[in-house]
Motif scaffolding. Structure first.
Motif, PDB file in Angstrom:
ATOM      1  N   LEU A 176     -10.055  12.245   7.361  1.00 48.73           N
ATOM      2  CA  LEU A 176      -8.790  11.879   8.023  1.00 48.73           C
ATOM      3  C   LEU A 176      -7.771  13.020   7.959  1.00 48.73           C
ATOM      4  O   LEU A 176      -7.835  13.874   7.067  1.00 48.73           O
ATOM      5  N   PRO A 177      -6.805  13.023   8.873  1.00 44.83           N
ATOM      6  CA  PRO A 177      -5.803  14.105   8.909  1.00 44.83           C
ATOM      7  C   PRO A 177      -4.693  13.875   7.889  1.00 44.83           C
ATOM      8  O   PRO A 177      -3.547  13.597   8.235  1.00 44.83           O
ATOM      9  N   ILE A 178      -5.045  13.969   6.618  1.00 46.27           N
ATOM     10  CA  ILE A 178      -4.066  13.679   5.569  1.00 46.27           C
ATOM     11  C   ILE A 178      -3.740  14.943   4.774  1.00 46.27           C
ATOM     12  O   ILE A 178      -4.496  15.916   4.793  1.00 46.27           O
ATOM     13  N   THR A 179      -2.614  14.890   4.056  1.00 42.60           N
ATOM     14  CA  THR A 179      -2.155  16.059   3.302  1.00 42.60           C
ATOM     15  C   THR A 179      -2.091  15.795   1.800  1.00 42.60           C
ATOM     16  O   THR A 179      -1.894  16.713   1.013  1.00 42.60           O
ATOM     17  N   HIS A 180      -2.236  14.530   1.422  1.00 40.03           N
ATOM     18  CA  HIS A 180      -1.967  14.160   0.027  1.00 40.03           C
ATOM     19  C   HIS A 180      -2.766  12.902  -0.314  1.00 40.03           C
ATOM     20  O   HIS A 180      -2.887  12.001   0.515  1.00 40.03           O
ATOM     21  N   ILE A 181      -3.320  12.843  -1.511  1.00 40.41           N
ATOM     22  CA  ILE A 181      -4.064  11.648  -1.948  1.00 40.41           C
ATOM     23  C   ILE A 181      -3.658  11.303  -3.384  1.00 40.41           C
ATOM     24  O   ILE A 181      -3.618  12.181  -4.252  1.00 40.41           O
ATOM     25  N   SER A 182      -3.332  10.045  -3.613  1.00 43.40           N
ATOM     26  CA  SER A 182      -3.109   9.558  -4.981  1.00 43.40           C
ATOM     27  C   SER A 182      -4.279   8.657  -5.334  1.00 43.40           C
ATOM     28  O   SER A 182      -4.675   7.812  -4.515  1.00 43.40           O
ATOM     29  N   VAL A 183      -4.838   8.834  -6.520  1.00 44.26           N
ATOM     30  CA  VAL A 183      -5.955   7.978  -6.947  1.00 44.26           C
ATOM     31  C   VAL A 183      -5.623   7.405  -8.323  1.00 44.26           C
ATOM     32  O   VAL A 183      -5.525   8.141  -9.306  1.00 44.26           O
ATOM     33  N   TYR A 184      -5.423   6.102  -8.360  1.00 43.02           N
ATOM     34  CA  TYR A 184      -5.116   5.434  -9.633  1.00 43.02           C
ATOM     35  C   TYR A 184      -6.243   4.467  -9.970  1.00 43.02           C
ATOM     36  O   TYR A 184      -6.814   3.834  -9.077  1.00 43.02           O
ATOM     37  N   SER A 185      -6.541   4.341 -11.253  1.00 43.98           N
ATOM     38  CA  SER A 185      -7.525   3.348 -11.669  1.00 43.98           C
ATOM     39  C   SER A 185      -6.866   1.978 -11.708  1.00 43.98           C
ATOM     40  O   SER A 185      -5.691   1.864 -12.085  1.00 43.98           O
ATOM     41  N   LEU A 186      -7.629   0.967 -11.336  1.00 44.63           N
ATOM     42  CA  LEU A 186      -7.123  -0.407 -11.413  1.00 44.63           C
ATOM     43  C   LEU A 186      -6.809  -0.744 -12.866  1.00 44.63           C
ATOM     44  O   LEU A 186      -7.630  -0.510 -13.756  1.00 44.63           O
TER      45      LEU A 186
END
Ligand code: SF4
Length: 366
Positions: A176-186
Motif C-alpha cells: 500500500l502507498p503508506i509512509t508510516h506503520i505502528s505495530v502494537y501487541s494486543l
C-alpha cells in the motif's frame, strides 16, 4: 511550539479489546461535545502549535458536517502554519467519501488508519467494524483523494493469528502507498470482553516467544522495505516519523483537550475528567500534578528510551543542567554490563537485546 491533541470519545461499536475512553450510541451528544471542545480550545488561544492530532475513539464517527466544524474551529483558534503536521485517525468502517473530503478541505495532511489486521478472522475476533478489504480500499481511497502521508496501525498477537497470517498482513501493508506503520501487541485489559474469552479458553494467547518472534519479524521485514524503526513500536519512511508522537517521547509540551485528555505545560501535567456529564457541563479539569525535577528526569529517561536513537546526552544536559552520568551513571553501567543498554555517539539507548526487556530497564528510572 506545542502539540495539540483532541480526543473524540465516540465509536460506532466498542471493539472487544478496547479499554480506551470511548462510547458507542452517543450520537445525540456529538454537537454538545464539539461545543465543549471549542470552549476548551479557546482557553489556549494564542498558543503556538506545530502538530495537531485528532484521535479517539473514532474521529470519523462524527458526521462530515461536524468534522468540518471542528477542523474550522481548530484553524480559527490556533495559527496553523503550512508546516504543521495535522493528523486525524480514520477507522476504515467510517471513512465515507464526504468525510475524506471534509478532512482534506479542513487542512488535514496526515491520516492514521486503524487497520489492525488484513485477516478477516482476526478482525472479527477482536470486534472491529470493518473487514480486511474495506481497510485496504480505504487506504487506496485516501491516497487517491490526495493524502500523501498515510500511517496504518497493525496489531500483533491477535486471536487466530499465526506467523504466516501476520506475515501476510505485513506483506499487504507493504503493498500500500503508506509512509508510516505502528505495530502494537494486543494487551488483554481487565474487564474487556476479550479477557473473558481468553479466560474461558475460547481464545488462546500466543506465548511470549511467539510475540517476540512477531516483533522481530516486523522489524526485519519493514526495515528491508525502507521503513526505519524509530520507536519501539513505530516505523517510518525517512522524514515521515510522527512529529506529534515524538513530542511525547521527547517530553515536549502538549495541550490535550476532550474527555480524559492530558496536557503537559510548564512542568505541570493536567488531567481532564473521564465523566461525559461533567465534561459537557464545563467541569473538564479533574486534576493536575506538578512534576518534581526528579519526576521530569525519570520521565525523560523512560520515554526517551522508547526511541531507537535513545537519549541525547547533550539534550539531557541542556534540559536539566546536569550530566546524565552524574544522575544515572550507576543504572547505565549496570545495564550496559548486562548488554541491554549502550552509551555511544553521545546517546544512551537500548540495545537490540534491551528492546526485549525495555519495561524492566525503564522501571529503574522511575
Ligand atoms: S475503534 Fe478504537 S477506540 Fe473505538 S472501540 Fe475500537 S479500539 Fe476502542
Amino acid at each position: 511550539m506545542k502539540g495539540l491533541y483532541i480526543h473524540i470519545p465516540f465509536c460506532v461499536k466498542k471493539c472487544e479489546y478496547c479499554d480506551f475512553v470511548s462510547f458507542s450510541g452517543m450520537d445525540a451528544r456529538h454537537d454538545a461535545y464539539i461545543d465543549m471542545l471549542i470552549r476548551e480550545m479557546e482557553a489556549y488561544r494564542g498558543e503556538n502549535i506545530d502538530t495537531v492530532f485528532i484521535g479517539g475513539g473514532t474521529p470519523t464517527a462524527l458526521s462530515s458536517k461536524r468534522l468540518t466544524r471542528l477542523l474550522a474551529a481548530v484553524r480559527k483558534i490556533f495559527p496553523i502554519a503550512r508546516e504543521t503536521e495535522f493528523t486525524v485517525e480514520v477507522n476504515p468502517g467510517t471513512a465515507t467519501e464526504d468525510k475524506i473530503s471534509a478532512l482534506l478541505s479542513g487542512g488535514v495532511d496526515r491520516v492514521s488508519v486503524g487497520v489492525q489486521s488484513f485477516n478477516d478472522a482476526e478482525l472479527k475476533a477482536i470486534g472491529r467494524i470493518h473487514d480486511a478489504r474495506t481497510a485496504y480500499t480505504t487506504v487506496i481511497r485516501l491516497k487517491a483523494a490526495g493524502f500523501n502521508n498515510i500511517s496504518i496501525d497493525l496489531m500483533a498477537s491477535l486471536p487466530y493469528q499465526t506467523i504466516e497470517s501476520f506475515n501476510a498482513t505485513l506483506d499487504t501493508a507493504l503493498s500500500l502507498p503508506i509512509t508510516h506503520i505502528s505495530v502494537y501487541s494486543l494487551i488483554i485489559e481487565d474487564g474487556t470482553p476479550i479477557q473473558k474469552k481468553y479466560q474461558s479458553g475460547i481464545y488462546k494467547m500466543p506465548d511470549e516467544d511467539t510475540d517476540r518472534q512477531l516483533y522481530r519479524l516486523t522489524g526485519e521485514l519493514l526495515s528491508s522495505r525502507g521503513f526505519n524503526r524509530y520507536e519501539i513500536s513505530n516505523y517510518a519512511r525517512a522524514g515521515f516519523e510522527s512529529r506529534h508522537n515524538l513530542k511525547y517521547w521527547n517530553c515536549d509540551e502538549y495541550i490535550g483537550v476532550g474527555l480524559a485528555a492530558h496536557s503537559y505545560i510548564n512542568g505541570v501535567r493536567y488531567y481532564n475528567t473521564s465523566d461525559m456529564t461533567d465534561y459537557l457541563s464545563g467541569k473538564y479539569r479533574a486534576g493536575e500534578e506538578i512534576l518534581s525535577d526528579t519526576d521530569k528526569r525519570g520521565e525523560f529517561m523512560i520515554l526517551g528510551l522508547r526511541k531507537i536513537e535513545g537519549i541525547s546526552e547533550a539534550v539531557f544536559g541542556r534540559r536539566f543542567g546536569m550530566d546524565i552520568e552524574s544522575v544515572y551513571g550507576d543504572i547505565i553501567l549496570k545495564y550496559a554490563n548486562l548488554g541491554v543498554l549502550e552509551k555511544a555517539d553521545g546517546f544512551v539507548r537500548l540495545t537490540e537485546r534491551g528492546l526485549d526487556v525495555a519495561n524492566t530497564v525503564m522501571s529503574e528510572f522511575v
